[in-house]
Design an enzyme around this catalytic site. Structure first.
Site, PDB file in Angstrom:
ATOM      1  N   GLU A 177       0.823  -1.197   0.000  1.00  0.00           N
ATOM      2  CA  GLU A 177       0.000   0.000   0.000  1.00  0.00           C
ATOM      3  C   GLU A 177       0.869   1.264   0.000  1.00  0.00           C
ATOM      4  O   GLU A 177       1.233   1.771   1.065  1.00  0.00           O
ATOM      5  CB  GLU A 177      -0.934   0.014   1.217  1.00  0.00           C
ATOM      6  CG  GLU A 177      -1.822   1.257   1.273  1.00  0.00           C
ATOM      7  CD  GLU A 177      -2.745   1.301   2.480  1.00  0.00           C
ATOM      8  OE1 GLU A 177      -3.465   2.306   2.640  1.00  0.00           O
ATOM      9  OE2 GLU A 177      -2.753   0.331   3.265  1.00  0.00           O
ATOM     10  N   LYS A 219      -2.552  -2.001  -3.125  1.00  0.00           N
ATOM     11  CA  LYS A 219      -3.579  -1.155  -2.515  1.00  0.00           C
ATOM     12  C   LYS A 219      -3.138   0.300  -2.649  1.00  0.00           C
ATOM     13  O   LYS A 219      -2.453   0.837  -1.786  1.00  0.00           O
ATOM     14  CB  LYS A 219      -3.800  -1.520  -1.043  1.00  0.00           C
ATOM     15  CG  LYS A 219      -4.865  -0.636  -0.368  1.00  0.00           C
ATOM     16  CD  LYS A 219      -5.203  -1.088   1.040  1.00  0.00           C
ATOM     17  CE  LYS A 219      -6.236  -0.157   1.673  1.00  0.00           C
ATOM     18  NZ  LYS A 219      -6.682  -0.599   3.010  1.00  0.00           N
TER      19      LYS A 219
END
Length: 338
Positions: A177, A219
């Protein structure tokens, strides 16, 4: 490394019509959420709230995985079932947040690097034994005057790659992420440039660390205007900029992209995901990994009262259903009226 197993888990997380509930708020973050409804952030209140989310009947039709915080991984449902087992029984994969948070990057004002690599191999082994099937590590990239710097992007990419390699060694799918924050007055073009540069360096680092991309998920932020930008891009512009950016820098080997909601409202996050999927089939599945965008209405309905659990579960079910439709590009504003 069991590549076949990792790829199977990654693809199950981004199964058609499904996405991730990010319920991995740290203690300070969930306190802020509870403060908005005047509920004390005690261990029991946190457990009770997560329990109402995880026991929502039928939500497994829309939710494939849940990211847990360390505390939550060790807690149990009202009937005594450990949360990881409860989720598995609903055919929802349990995941775990393993980073230790973003801290100031020494020598680089306004920039941060995420910590948590020390002892990570041992922690991942423990989490795998507790039932974790995937993990998450968040890096923070800020747009501002003279930033992000190449060094900040490199430092965070290196940490994400080391984390991902350790996850796969433990048989856990890593979600990487790298969040380019919405904070600031930058326009969507500046966000696209920063996002592209961040992702380019990330995938260089993952390749250098011999990470098996088919057994990972990304992500990221959507390519979107800064919160304080005078001109806010609409859903179609966001979709085109996001998909255009990612097609240039995200390898097709990655099974799926699970967008974070960042500072978007629940409805805005759904609308933007829908516009992205309305553009048609892409090299990767385009899904969601939402925290506040799935929970904001749920919290307001709950108010910390056991009598409100069913109403809160209906609110959660509704948002999950709307985002499931957005995954297919079939969400409409009329769905908010049902």
């Amino acid at each position: 490394m069991d590549k076949e197993r990792l790829a199977k888990i990654a693809n199950a997380i981004v199964a058609p019509g499904k996405g991730i509930l990010a319920a991995d708020e740290s203690s300070p973050t969930i306190k802020k959420r509870f403060d908005t409804i005047d509920v004390a952030s005690t261990e029991e209140n946190r457990r009770a709230y997560r329990d109402l989310l995880f026991t929502t009947e039928g939500v497994e039709a829309f939710i494939s995985g849940v990211i847990l915080f360390d505390e939550t991984m060790r807690q149990t449902s009202n009937n005594g079932t450990p949360f990881p087992q409860l989720l598995e029984r609903k055919n929802i994969l349990p995941g775990i947040k393993v980073d230790k948070g973003a801290k100031a990057l020494a020598g680089f004002d306004g920039e941060k690097v995420t910590e948590g690599l020390d002892g990570l191999r041992e922690r991942l082994g423990e989490y795998a034994a507790m039932g974790a099937r995937f993990a998450k590590w968040r890096a923070v990239i800020t747009i501002g005057e003279g930033i992000p710097t190449r060094y900040c992007m490199d430092a965070n990419a290196h940490a994400l790659a080391r984390y991902a390699a350790l996850c796969q060694e433990a048989g856990i799918v890593p979600i990487v992420e790298p969040e380019v924050l919405m904070n600031g007055d930058h326009d969507i073009s500046r966000c696209r440039d920063a996002t592209a540069a961040t992702l380019k360096r990330l995938y260089e680092a993952l390749f250098e660390h011999c990470v098996y991309l088919e057994g990972t998920l990304l992500k990221p932020n959507m390519v979107i205007s800064g919160m304080d930008c005078p001109r806010q891009a609409g859903a179609e512009e966001i979709a085109e900029a996001t998909v255009g950016c990612f097609r240039q820098v995200v390898p097709a080997a990655v099974p799926g992209i699970v967008f974070l909601s960042g500072g978007q409202s629940p409805v805005q996050a759904t609308e933007n995901l829908n516009a992205i999927n309305a553009l048609g089939k892409q090299p990767w599945a385009l899904s969601f990994s939402y925290g506040r965008a799935l929970q904001e209405h749920t919290l307001k309905a709950w108010q910390g009262e056991s009598a409100n659990v069913e109403a809160a579960q209906r609110a959660f079910f509704h948002r999950a259903k709307c985002n499931s439709a957005a995954r297919r590009g079939e969400y409409t504003p009329a769905m908010e009226e049902t």
